[in-house]
Design an enzyme around this catalytic site. Sequence first.
Site: not given
Length: 415
Positions: A103, A276
């Site tokens: 992440d 992201d």
Amino acid sequence: MATLRSSSLVAFLALCLTTLPTSLGSSSPAPIIVPVQRVVNSSTSGHNLVKAGQARFEAFNRIQTRTKGFASAAPPSTSLTDQIVTFTINSVVAGKNFSLIVDTGSSNTWVGANPANRLQPPATLDLFEVTYGSGAVLGLETDETVNVSPDLAVVNQSIGEAIESVGFDGVDGIMGFGPVDLTEGTLSSSPTGTIPTVMDNLFSQGTISSETLGVFLAPTTEDDPVNGELSFGGVDTSKATGPMSFFQSTLPFWAISQSATFGDTTIMNLTTCVVDTGTTLVLLPDDTFTAYQDLTGGTPDANTGLLSITPAQLDNLQTLSFIGTDVNGETQHFDLTPNAQLFPRALNTEIGGSADGIFLIVASSGSSAASEVGCIMGQSFLQRTYSAFVTPSGDSSGAGTVGFATTPFTDATTN
């Protein structure tokens, strides 16, 4: 997804020398490569994809305006693993194996989302708490040796051991690769302090010579689930087909300023976009998305919530280009070809769509370009580029850079 408009060998070599930070030069040690696995969530619907992405978007904007102090987790509006594809790495902590989400949109590292695979509670009352918008976790913070891979260990890494978590089915936790500022307010013993990230500690311990993370993610098909890699300490130039172009990032995220065109039409002025790995789709500001929808002719599909187009509209689909000024002051284009804008057809039925449907991976963020964060460049973008996330000289308090390069998948017709 990224078609840079200078492709000669001379231009490639020249730009490599001028755009790569000194720490990424040829004299640097070879980076350490760790494979990335793909986990497909067969219970995800297209509506969940849009909802999960918008929840992430809302969370990024909340962080921009948060008050100082220990976090207060609100109930998540959706699950982080509602993303149709989750990219994970297999790591070992205290002798136990954990599948951790990769992440770049968060920075805490923690384990124990699966109650059957938790460590013994640490001898500490130091609470940590993180809300992701698309999930939340509460637990105890402790120091452990984290074996990111058999060849890469970080000692005395502060990690969270979950007591309770919501929204992480099928995984054991998260390894956060965002800037360290994102950890502020997540620890009870230091309400305004931060927690050094895995990348911070690998650099400070001398394991890597540059606080650089390279990310390579192949488009999602029905092939081998090991379809990507993380490169610690530098970029893996074997995965790129063009030069790296770096863009200044703004804290506390990996966020860069980009505009966008569809064909010859400008649909988005300069907007802050978060890069992201934890979001499947490309999310554009509401007005930009409306313009995109009008130009593509797409209509919302009742079953998936994604835009659906006809074969004739696909034939007329134009390139979606993200445009920004790199650290050298040069304008760079990174393109989503028509095929790159399609949701992977191999996964159509997994999200409730028809097998022969043609769906688009662009959705609305649900907000305007005037928001602190205006868009998200998610997995669908990153699967068409090689990306790099660089903290300057190991200075975790300074704004870093995000780099992109073309790959063999940039112009591929995988979808």
